[in-house]
Design a protein around this motif. Structure first.
Motif, mmCIF file in Angstrom:
data_model
loop_
_atom_site.group_PDB
_atom_site.id
_atom_site.type_symbol
_atom_site.label_atom_id
_atom_site.label_comp_id
_atom_site.label_asym_id
_atom_site.label_seq_id
_atom_site.Cartn_x
_atom_site.Cartn_y
_atom_site.Cartn_z
ATOM 1 N N GLY A 43 0.803 -1.225 0.000
ATOM 2 C CA GLY A 43 0.000 0.000 0.000
ATOM 3 C C GLY A 43 0.828 1.263 0.000
ATOM 4 O O GLY A 43 0.420 2.271 0.602
ATOM 5 N N MET A 44 1.975 1.249 -0.690
ATOM 6 C CA MET A 44 2.833 2.424 -0.715
ATOM 7 C C MET A 44 2.088 3.623 -1.296
ATOM 8 O O MET A 44 1.477 3.532 -2.355
ATOM 9 C CB MET A 44 4.104 2.151 -1.521
ATOM 10 N N ARG A 45 2.160 4.740 -0.585
ATOM 11 C CA ARG A 45 1.446 5.938 -1.002
ATOM 12 C C ARG A 45 2.263 6.782 -1.978
ATOM 13 O O ARG A 45 1.695 7.391 -2.903
ATOM 14 C CB ARG A 45 1.093 6.776 0.227
ATOM 15 N N ALA A 46 3.552 6.860 -1.764
ATOM 16 C CA ALA A 46 4.396 7.713 -2.604
ATOM 17 C C ALA A 46 5.842 7.265 -2.491
ATOM 18 O O ALA A 46 6.241 6.608 -1.522
ATOM 19 C CB ALA A 46 4.267 9.177 -2.197
ATOM 20 N N MET A 47 6.643 7.643 -3.487
ATOM 21 C CA MET A 47 8.080 7.390 -3.454
ATOM 22 C C MET A 47 8.806 8.512 -4.176
ATOM 23 O O MET A 47 8.231 9.210 -5.018
ATOM 24 C CB MET A 47 8.437 6.043 -4.091
ATOM 25 N N VAL A 48 10.058 8.678 -3.809
ATOM 26 C CA VAL A 48 10.932 9.638 -4.486
ATOM 27 C C VAL A 48 12.040 8.864 -5.171
ATOM 28 O O VAL A 48 12.753 8.072 -4.529
ATOM 29 C CB VAL A 48 11.532 10.657 -3.499
ATOM 30 N N ALA A 49 12.180 9.064 -6.476
ATOM 31 C CA ALA A 49 13.227 8.409 -7.252
ATOM 32 C C ALA A 49 14.507 9.235 -7.156
ATOM 33 O O ALA A 49 14.503 10.430 -7.445
ATOM 34 C CB ALA A 49 12.795 8.273 -8.707
ATOM 35 N N LYS A 50 15.579 8.578 -6.748
ATOM 36 C CA LYS A 50 16.850 9.276 -6.572
ATOM 37 C C LYS A 50 17.897 8.748 -7.541
ATOM 38 O O LYS A 50 18.067 7.537 -7.692
ATOM 39 C CB LYS A 50 17.364 9.103 -5.140
ATOM 40 N N SER A 51 18.603 9.657 -8.166
ATOM 41 C CA SER A 51 19.784 9.335 -8.965
ATOM 42 C C SER A 51 20.941 10.191 -8.480
ATOM 43 O O SER A 51 20.762 11.363 -8.145
ATOM 44 C CB SER A 51 19.535 9.620 -10.450
ATOM 45 N N HIS A 52 22.127 9.604 -8.430
ATOM 46 C CA HIS A 52 23.321 10.380 -8.105
ATOM 47 C C HIS A 52 23.796 11.210 -9.293
ATOM 48 O O HIS A 52 24.724 12.017 -9.150
ATOM 49 C CB HIS A 52 24.466 9.452 -7.674
ATOM 50 N N HIS A 53 23.167 11.021 -10.457
ATOM 51 C CA HIS A 53 23.724 11.580 -11.685
ATOM 52 C C HIS A 53 22.835 12.574 -12.425
ATOM 53 O O HIS A 53 23.343 13.354 -13.223
ATOM 54 C CB HIS A 53 24.067 10.444 -12.654
ATOM 55 N N HIS A 54 21.509 12.526 -12.204
ATOM 56 C CA HIS A 54 20.658 13.401 -13.019
ATOM 57 C C HIS A 54 19.366 13.748 -12.291
ATOM 58 O O HIS A 54 19.017 13.154 -11.269
ATOM 59 C CB HIS A 54 20.348 12.746 -14.369
ATOM 60 N N ASN A 55 18.649 14.710 -12.861
ATOM 61 C CA ASN A 55 17.351 15.180 -12.378
ATOM 62 C C ASN A 55 16.292 14.133 -12.706
ATOM 63 O O ASN A 55 15.909 13.962 -13.868
ATOM 64 C CB ASN A 55 17.063 16.528 -13.061
ATOM 65 N N THR A 56 15.800 13.434 -11.695
ATOM 66 C CA THR A 56 14.840 12.357 -11.951
ATOM 67 C C THR A 56 13.417 12.850 -12.195
ATOM 68 O O THR A 56 12.564 12.072 -12.636
ATOM 69 C CB THR A 56 14.822 11.354 -10.788
ATOM 70 N N GLN A 57 13.139 14.123 -11.915
ATOM 71 C CA GLN A 57 11.788 14.609 -12.177
ATOM 72 C C GLN A 57 11.449 14.534 -13.656
ATOM 73 O O GLN A 57 10.293 14.290 -14.020
ATOM 74 C CB GLN A 57 11.620 16.040 -11.670
ATOM 75 N N MET A 58 12.445 14.704 -14.511
ATOM 76 C CA MET A 58 12.185 14.603 -15.943
ATOM 77 C C MET A 58 11.862 13.163 -16.334
ATOM 78 O O MET A 58 11.041 12.915 -17.221
ATOM 79 C CB MET A 58 13.377 15.143 -16.733
ATOM 80 N N ASP A 59 12.500 12.190 -15.664
ATOM 81 C CA ASP A 59 12.131 10.790 -15.883
ATOM 82 C C ASP A 59 10.657 10.572 -15.546
ATOM 83 O O ASP A 59 9.916 9.930 -16.299
ATOM 84 C CB ASP A 59 12.939 9.852 -14.969
ATOM 85 N N VAL A 60 10.263 11.087 -14.375
ATOM 86 C CA VAL A 60 8.893 10.881 -13.894
ATOM 87 C C VAL A 60 7.893 11.465 -14.888
ATOM 88 O O VAL A 60 6.866 10.835 -15.206
ATOM 89 C CB VAL A 60 8.721 11.499 -12.498
#
Length: 296
Positions: A43-60
């Protein structure tokens, strides 16, 4: 897998602030959509995708179509390492104004990380050749660089999360003191006893500035690469107080189990050691939901 029937119900609404899904130059087990979809098991409500190398918001944003129908909300962020230009206020501004939620100050580009783990198995060889530069946030006199101050103001304006990255403890203190003075309300220190080396007294000092201390369940998973004793994690929670702690997975690496499996195993271990269910829910659900403004 857990044998506790109610465990998934205890974890329902969980928010994972630290998921290393792909794409990434580091080998990853799955992408952001697959990680979020797997979160339905608890039942995960939310997650934050982390990369050491780039802006992950554009992936999302690029995965928006595939995320339709996935229960968990997925957010991105940016880590201020050399591959994004270091203390790059322009990159931070774009990430946050496109919906990103977290700014990690230097992680693999920090002096502390480079000193401690130049060739650590937890940070594998990239799949493509990349360059890495050390990024420092202070000048020769120990004052925060102007770009760091500009970034703090942007984080405040966007009500995002400031994370201390993998920096030296004294750099995190300097950064958070300034952040507190500027009115930032959402600050996080990740894995204080791994790479960073922040002791209990410093963590309490940072809590006094408004910070939460994040511990990574992946480090305590018996099937992961670290395998730390969950008793150590329980001691941290008890000494700092669950109201000041968040748990996150820090998983998604190809060499590690799925984050959900780590959540189940480590959560059960904590409950078996005596952590009250209400405190577990506080550190996996309530505190991270506050940090991401999920209820505003």
């Amino acid at each position: 897998m857990s044998s506790r029937p109610a465990l998934a119900a205890v974890l329902d609404g969980l928010v994972d602030l630290h998921v290393h899904s792909g794409p990434s130059p580091f080998p990853r087990r799955f992408d952001h959509v697959e990680a979020a979809a797997d979160g339905a098991r608890i039942g995960m409500r939310a997650m934050v995708a982390k990369s050491h190398h780039h802006n992950t918001q554009m992936d999302v944003l690029a995965m928006k179509g595939r995320l339709e129908g996935v229960q968990a909300r997925v957010f991105g962020g940016i880590a201020l390492n050399s591959t994004v230009g270091g203390l790059n206020a322009h990159a931070v501004r774009m990430c946050l104004r496109m919906g990103g939620k977290v700014v990690w100050f230097p992680t693999i580009s920090s002096g502390r990380h480079i000193d401690c783990h130049p060739e650590d198995g937890a940070f594998p060889t990239t799949t493509v050749p990349l360059t890495l530069e050390r990024i420092d946030i202070v000048d020769g006199d120990g004052r925060l660089k102007p770009a760091a101050l500009e970034i703090l103001d942007e984080i405040k304006d966007q009500r995002a999360v400031l994370n201390g990255g993998h920096m030296y403890p004294e750099y995190i203190r300097t950064l958070f003191q300034e952040a507190h003075e500027r009115g930032l309300e959402r600050m996080v220190v990740s894995h204080p006893d791994f790479v960073i080396g922040a002791d209990l007294d410093l963590c309490r000092e940072l809590i006094g500035l408004g910070a939460f201390i994040e511990h990574e369940v992946g480090m305590y998973d018996p099937e992961g690469t670290q395998k730390w004793d969950p008793k150590h994690l329980l001691a941290w929670i008890e000494r700092l107080g669950p109201e000041h702690v968040v748990l996150a997975s820090d998983f998604g690496q190809k060499s590690n189990p799925k984050p959900v499996d780590a959540w189940l195993r480590v959560s059960e271990a904590l409950l078996d050691l005596g952590l009250p269910e209400k405190d577990l829910r506080r550190v996996v659900r309530d505190n991270p939901a506050y940090l991401l403004n999920l209820d505003d």
